[in-house]
Design a protein around this motif. Structure first.
Motif, PDB file in Angstrom:
ATOM      1  N   HIS A 103      49.853  31.699  -8.250  1.00 37.92           N
ATOM      2  CA  HIS A 103      48.935  31.265  -9.313  1.00 37.92           C
ATOM      3  C   HIS A 103      48.450  29.877  -8.920  1.00 37.92           C
ATOM      4  CE1 HIS A 103      47.422  31.225 -13.506  1.00 37.92           C
ATOM      5  NE2 HIS A 103      47.470  29.919 -13.288  1.00 37.92           N
ATOM      6  N   ASP A 104      47.130  29.706  -8.870  1.00 38.77           N
ATOM      7  CA  ASP A 104      46.622  28.387  -8.488  1.00 38.77           C
ATOM      8  C   ASP A 104      45.865  27.732  -9.643  1.00 38.77           C
ATOM      9  OD1 ASP A 104      44.037  29.460  -8.532  1.00 38.77           O
ATOM     10  OD2 ASP A 104      43.900  29.618  -6.357  1.00 38.77           O
ATOM     11  N   ASP A 105      45.373  26.521  -9.386  1.00 39.57           N
ATOM     12  CA  ASP A 105      44.720  25.738 -10.436  1.00 39.57           C
ATOM     13  C   ASP A 105      43.387  26.321 -10.896  1.00 39.57           C
ATOM     14  OD1 ASP A 105      43.414  25.166  -8.080  1.00 39.57           O
ATOM     15  OD2 ASP A 105      43.439  22.996  -8.344  1.00 39.57           O
ATOM     16  N   SER A 106      42.820  27.282 -10.156  1.00 35.27           N
ATOM     17  CA  SER A 106      41.561  27.907 -10.571  1.00 35.27           C
ATOM     18  C   SER A 106      41.807  29.160 -11.408  1.00 35.27           C
ATOM     19  CB  SER A 106      40.714  28.263  -9.348  1.00 35.27           C
ATOM     20  OG  SER A 106      41.273  29.355  -8.643  1.00 35.27           O
ATOM     21  N   GLY A 107      43.083  29.515 -11.624  1.00 36.05           N
ATOM     22  CA  GLY A 107      43.415  30.700 -12.393  1.00 36.05           C
ATOM     23  C   GLY A 107      43.582  31.947 -11.552  1.00 36.05           C
ATOM     24  N   LEU A 108      43.388  31.835 -10.251  1.00 40.47           N
ATOM     25  CA  LEU A 108      43.578  32.970  -9.347  1.00 40.47           C
ATOM     26  C   LEU A 108      45.073  33.265  -9.247  1.00 40.47           C
ATOM     27  CD1 LEU A 108      42.224  34.938  -7.382  1.00 40.47           C
ATOM     28  CD2 LEU A 108      42.423  33.181  -5.628  1.00 40.47           C
ATOM     29  N   GLU A 109      45.423  34.547  -9.364  1.00 36.99           N
ATOM     30  CA  GLU A 109      46.839  34.900  -9.304  1.00 36.99           C
ATOM     31  C   GLU A 109      47.055  36.217  -8.583  1.00 36.99           C
ATOM     32  OE1 GLU A 109      48.369  35.188 -13.260  1.00 36.99           O
ATOM     33  OE2 GLU A 109      46.917  36.688 -13.848  1.00 36.99           O
ATOM     34  N   CYS A 110      48.294  36.409  -8.164  1.00 37.17           N
ATOM     35  CA  CYS A 110      48.723  37.642  -7.522  1.00 37.17           C
ATOM     36  C   CYS A 110      50.144  37.909  -7.991  1.00 37.17           C
ATOM     37  CB  CYS A 110      48.662  37.508  -6.005  1.00 37.17           C
ATOM     38  SG  CYS A 110      49.194  38.982  -5.113  1.00 37.17           S
ATOM     39  N   GLY A 111      50.410  39.145  -8.409  1.00 36.20           N
ATOM     40  CA  GLY A 111      51.693  39.500  -9.001  1.00 36.20           C
ATOM     41  C   GLY A 111      52.891  39.331  -8.091  1.00 36.20           C
ATOM     42  N   ALA A 112      52.732  39.610  -6.794  1.00 44.74           N
ATOM     43  CA  ALA A 112      53.867  39.493  -5.878  1.00 44.74           C
ATOM     44  C   ALA A 112      53.372  39.140  -4.478  1.00 44.74           C
ATOM     45  CB  ALA A 112      54.650  40.797  -5.827  1.00 44.74           C
ATOM     46  N   ILE A 113      54.013  38.150  -3.895  1.00 43.63           N
ATOM     47  CA  ILE A 113      53.765  37.769  -2.505  1.00 43.63           C
ATOM     48  C   ILE A 113      55.092  37.934  -1.770  1.00 43.63           C
ATOM     49  CG2 ILE A 113      53.155  35.900  -0.910  1.00 43.63           C
ATOM     50  CD1 ILE A 113      50.784  36.675  -2.581  1.00 43.63           C
ATOM     51  N   ILE A 114      55.058  38.695  -0.704  1.00 56.31           N
ATOM     52  CA  ILE A 114      56.223  38.830   0.168  1.00 56.31           C
ATOM     53  C   ILE A 114      55.929  37.978   1.391  1.00 56.31           C
ATOM     54  CG2 ILE A 114      57.637  40.392   1.543  1.00 56.31           C
ATOM     55  CD1 ILE A 114      56.536  42.649  -0.357  1.00 56.31           C
ATOM     56  N   GLU A 115      56.796  37.026   1.676  1.00 53.23           N
ATOM     57  CA  GLU A 115      56.580  36.116   2.800  1.00 53.23           C
ATOM     58  C   GLU A 115      57.787  36.151   3.735  1.00 53.23           C
ATOM     59  OE1 GLU A 115      55.354  31.475   3.666  1.00 53.23           O
ATOM     60  OE2 GLU A 115      55.936  32.074   1.655  1.00 53.23           O
ATOM     61  N   LEU A 116      57.519  36.408   4.997  1.00 47.13           N
ATOM     62  CA  LEU A 116      58.585  36.427   6.005  1.00 47.13           C
ATOM     63  C   LEU A 116      58.719  35.049   6.647  1.00 47.13           C
ATOM     64  CD1 LEU A 116      57.805  39.850   7.702  1.00 47.13           C
ATOM     65  CD2 LEU A 116      59.361  39.376   5.810  1.00 47.13           C
ATOM     66  N   ALA A 117      59.845  34.796   7.263  1.00 47.51           N
ATOM     67  CA  ALA A 117      60.127  33.492   7.867  1.00 47.51           C
ATOM     68  C   ALA A 117      59.131  33.134   8.966  1.00 47.51           C
ATOM     69  CB  ALA A 117      61.550  33.474   8.425  1.00 47.51           C
ATOM     70  N   ASP A 118      58.564  34.123   9.637  1.00 44.49           N
ATOM     71  CA  ASP A 118      57.626  33.848  10.723  1.00 44.49           C
ATOM     72  C   ASP A 118      56.191  33.635  10.240  1.00 44.49           C
ATOM     73  OD1 ASP A 118      56.777  36.404  10.078  1.00 44.49           O
ATOM     74  OD2 ASP A 118      57.322  37.293  12.011  1.00 44.49           O
ATOM     75  N   GLY A 119      55.973  33.588   8.925  1.00 40.49           N
ATOM     76  CA  GLY A 119      54.656  33.313   8.375  1.00 40.49           C
ATOM     77  C   GLY A 119      53.858  34.550   7.977  1.00 40.49           C
ATOM     78  N   ARG A 120      54.341  35.722   8.341  1.00 43.77           N
ATOM     79  CA  ARG A 120      53.643  36.933   7.902  1.00 43.77           C
ATOM     80  C   ARG A 120      53.829  37.097   6.397  1.00 43.77           C
ATOM     81  NH1 ARG A 120      56.081  41.659  10.858  1.00 43.77           N
ATOM     82  NH2 ARG A 120      57.909  40.310  10.799  1.00 43.77           N
ATOM     83  N   TRP A 121      52.809  37.667   5.748  1.00 42.29           N
ATOM     84  CA  TRP A 121      52.883  37.831   4.312  1.00 42.29           C
ATOM     85  C   TRP A 121      52.058  39.034   3.868  1.00 42.29           C
ATOM     86  CZ3 TRP A 121      48.584  37.206   1.002  1.00 42.29           C
ATOM     87  CH2 TRP A 121      47.435  36.719   1.614  1.00 42.29           C
ATOM     88  N   ALA A 122      52.331  39.468   2.636  1.00 45.02           N
ATOM     89  CA  ALA A 122      51.586  40.546   2.005  1.00 45.02           C
ATOM     90  C   ALA A 122      51.430  40.209   0.529  1.00 45.02           C
ATOM     91  CB  ALA A 122      52.322  41.873   2.163  1.00 45.02           C
ATOM     92  N   GLY A 123      50.319  40.649  -0.052  1.00 47.79           N
ATOM     93  CA  GLY A 123      50.067  40.429  -1.471  1.00 47.79           C
ATOM     94  C   GLY A 123      50.004  41.753  -2.204  1.00 47.79           C
TER      95      GLY A 123
END
Length: 93
Positions: free
Chosen positions: A8-28
């Motif tokens: 969730h950011d200051d502009s109101g943009l949000e995503c229910g779940a972020i999966i982040e791996l130690a190597d920087g890979r991610w999924a939303g």
């Protein structure tokens, strides 16, 4: 176990779940009740991706995948924009 986060950011943009791996890979993943919410959820995911990737100082990588998890649906599919739509029953729960 990898952390599961909420975006969730200051502009109101949000995503229910972020999966982040130690190597920087991610999924939303956006979580919605039904198919009629998919278009809005996909738009949010695409806006979030664009925002994160346009800032070179953030050093964010492109997501491994983006998905909308829906409570009611018959089958999983991939939209033209690359976002997966996955009914919860497709996960075997």
């Amino acid at each position: 176990m990898e952390p599961l986060r909420y975006y969730h950011d200051d502009s109101g943009l949000e995503c229910g779940a972020i999966i982040e791996l130690a190597d920087g890979r991610w999924a939303g993943i956006e979580i919605k009740s039904s198919q009629d919410k998919v278009e809005q959820a996909a738009a949010n995911l695409n806006r979030m991706k664009a925002k994160l990737l346009k800032n070179p100082q953030a050093r964010a990588k492109a997501p491994e995948f983006l998905a909308v998890l829906i409570g009611v649906g018959e089958f999983a599919y991939q939209r033209e924009d690359g976002i997966y739509v996955i009914p919860v029953r497709a996960l075997g729960v």
